[in-house]
Motif scaffolding. Sequence first.
Motif, PDB file in Angstrom:
ATOM      1  N   ILE A   2       7.815   6.641   6.930  1.00 43.32           N
ATOM      2  CA  ILE A   2       6.980   7.102   8.050  1.00 43.32           C
ATOM      3  C   ILE A   2       7.565   8.397   8.593  1.00 43.32           C
ATOM      4  O   ILE A   2       8.742   8.444   8.977  1.00 43.32           O
ATOM      5  CB  ILE A   2       6.916   6.022   9.153  1.00 43.32           C
TER       6      ILE A   2
ATOM      7  N   ALA B 280      -0.579   7.615   9.523  1.00 43.54           N
ATOM      8  CA  ALA B 280       0.234   8.827   9.323  1.00 43.54           C
ATOM      9  C   ALA B 280      -0.369   9.680   8.194  1.00 43.54           C
ATOM     10  O   ALA B 280      -1.072   9.156   7.323  1.00 43.54           O
ATOM     11  CB  ALA B 280       1.666   8.429   8.991  1.00 43.54           C
TER      12      ALA B 280
ATOM     13  N   THR C 121      -7.554   1.094   8.164  1.00 40.52           N
ATOM     14  CA  THR C 121      -8.223   1.416   9.424  1.00 40.52           C
ATOM     15  C   THR C 121      -7.226   1.828  10.503  1.00 40.52           C
ATOM     16  O   THR C 121      -7.604   2.334  11.542  1.00 40.52           O
ATOM     17  CB  THR C 121      -8.997   0.198   9.953  1.00 40.52           C
ATOM     18  N   GLY C 122      -5.959   1.539  10.289  1.00 36.11           N
ATOM     19  CA  GLY C 122      -4.969   1.865  11.311  1.00 36.11           C
ATOM     20  C   GLY C 122      -4.952   0.868  12.449  1.00 36.11           C
ATOM     21  O   GLY C 122      -4.458   1.155  13.531  1.00 36.11           O
ATOM     22  N   LEU C 123      -5.504  -0.312  12.176  1.00 40.92           N
ATOM     23  CA  LEU C 123      -5.482  -1.350  13.228  1.00 40.92           C
ATOM     24  C   LEU C 123      -4.474  -2.451  12.930  1.00 40.92           C
ATOM     25  O   LEU C 123      -4.097  -3.218  13.805  1.00 40.92           O
ATOM     26  CB  LEU C 123      -6.871  -1.992  13.365  1.00 40.92           C
TER      27      LEU C 123
ATOM     28  N   LEU D  11      -1.198  -2.756  12.304  1.00 42.70           N
ATOM     29  CA  LEU D  11       0.045  -2.890  13.081  1.00 42.70           C
ATOM     30  C   LEU D  11      -0.229  -3.138  14.565  1.00 42.70           C
ATOM     31  O   LEU D  11       0.553  -3.810  15.237  1.00 42.70           O
ATOM     32  CB  LEU D  11       0.930  -1.655  12.901  1.00 42.70           C
TER      33      LEU D  11
ATOM     34  N   LYS E  71       0.822  -1.220   0.000  1.00 40.12           N
ATOM     35  CA  LYS E  71       0.000   0.000   0.000  1.00 40.12           C
ATOM     36  C   LYS E  71       0.854   1.267   0.000  1.00 40.12           C
ATOM     37  O   LYS E  71       0.535   2.245  -0.657  1.00 40.12           O
ATOM     38  CB  LYS E  71      -0.890   0.027   1.250  1.00 40.12           C
ATOM     39  N   TYR E  72       1.933   1.221   0.803  1.00 43.09           N
ATOM     40  CA  TYR E  72       2.689   2.454   1.025  1.00 43.09           C
ATOM     41  C   TYR E  72       3.969   2.532   0.194  1.00 43.09           C
ATOM     42  O   TYR E  72       4.932   3.191   0.561  1.00 43.09           O
ATOM     43  CB  TYR E  72       2.954   2.641   2.521  1.00 43.09           C
TER      44      TYR E  72
ATOM     45  N   ASP F 161      10.560  -2.044   2.379  1.00 40.97           N
ATOM     46  CA  ASP F 161      10.082  -1.459   1.124  1.00 40.97           C
ATOM     47  C   ASP F 161      10.822  -0.161   0.848  1.00 40.97           C
ATOM     48  O   ASP F 161      11.507   0.364   1.734  1.00 40.97           O
ATOM     49  CB  ASP F 161       8.560  -1.225   1.186  1.00 40.97           C
TER      50      ASP F 161
END
Length: 385
Positions: free
Chosen positions: A318, A333, A344-346, A348, A288-289, A313
């Motif tokens: 970050i 972020a 969703t930020g869940l 990690l 994704k990032y 990656d």
Amino acid sequence: MTSSIEQANILVIDDEMGIREGCKRALSPQGYSVHTAADGDEGLHIIRTTKIDLALIDIMMPGISGIDLISRIHEYEPDIICIIITGYATVELAVTAIKRGAYDFLTKPFTMDDLLLIVNRGLERRHLTLETKRLQKIEEEAQRLSEEKARLEELDKAKIAFIRLITHELQAPINAISTYLDLLINEYIPPEQHKEILERSQARAKEQISLIADLLEYGRLKEIKTAGVPETIQIEDILRNCIDEFKTETKEKNLEITAEIPSNLPPVTIITDQIKSVWTNLISNAIKYTLPGGKIQIGIQEANSELKCHVRDDGIGIPEEAKERIFSDFFRAKNAKSLNIPGTGLGLAIVKQIIENSGGRIWFESVVNKGSSFYFTLPLNNSKP
Ligand code: ATP
Ligand code: MG
């Protein structure tokens, strides 16, 4: 005098029968329960089998000396008051006896009044010591309870904040879908744009499904530390499957994924679904990032009785200010959010919980616009019985 002193158990350890009997005759009428022993060994036996409050100990006895007996008694019960009976009192002797833990000493010959005075004072001291210890314990308990209360209040606050956050996160996609449907029903959208609006609605619905799946998994992890049954497995097999599952996405973004997996890796005992979730979340983040054309490197190494794994990656990285909160629930972020990639930020938070529940560690290194490396370890000795 308090009742605990009146009912006190006194032990007289003396090889002279006259002293033993004399003490008994003087102390018994005061309501004390008096036990006698002719030498140190017998005395120690009584101490181990009866709750003794105060011991009168002759300094010169065959066998264990009175001075040595004090330490032996205190090793067993430090609060027994020891009073030395001695035929001669010198300063040197007094110093030694007190150093070894004697409360006081009585010089022979002594009167009944001398004996009663010293015994009563000794018992008062014991009573005070025990009372102080009892109060200290109560104070410690009160302190522990107040800390526990503060911790629970903190937890309660966190829970309320968490629920507020979840409600907000759950509301956003459903509100969007509802708005799109209103627009369609009220015919505000020209037919040629219907497909686009439906696709947008579908994307938001998928976002909600993924959030609910994350929440379910997260709740399960928080509630029971070991949801599922651990199995002894080769984690590289799970990794290969995960990489395969992301084939379409990597192809679409033109990403190059390489995996460095040594042969003969030892097995790990872990819940299969959980390690799958770890790989999936980390690889999905890397995909994704990372901008199209980027590179993702995955690896596993064995070192110091653990497996060290990484997912690296060369993506967006970050930002410094976000690093501290990267494993927090729902945190995303700014640079990730601005890519408009759903999340969703869940992920990690779940990964961290799994790794820590499994006895491992997780950390990362990252530089904005250069890339990120996520590392985690898994202990190998947990596969041994
Ligand atoms: P999801 O819960 O769907 O995984 P998410 O990917 O946003 O959503 P996490 O996986 O918890 O959530 O990641 C939290 C944040 O950490 C991301 O939003 C992103 O800001 C940052 N992040 C995680 N992995 C990377 C990465 N490989 N490169 C850059 N930023 C990352
Ligand atoms: Mg993620």
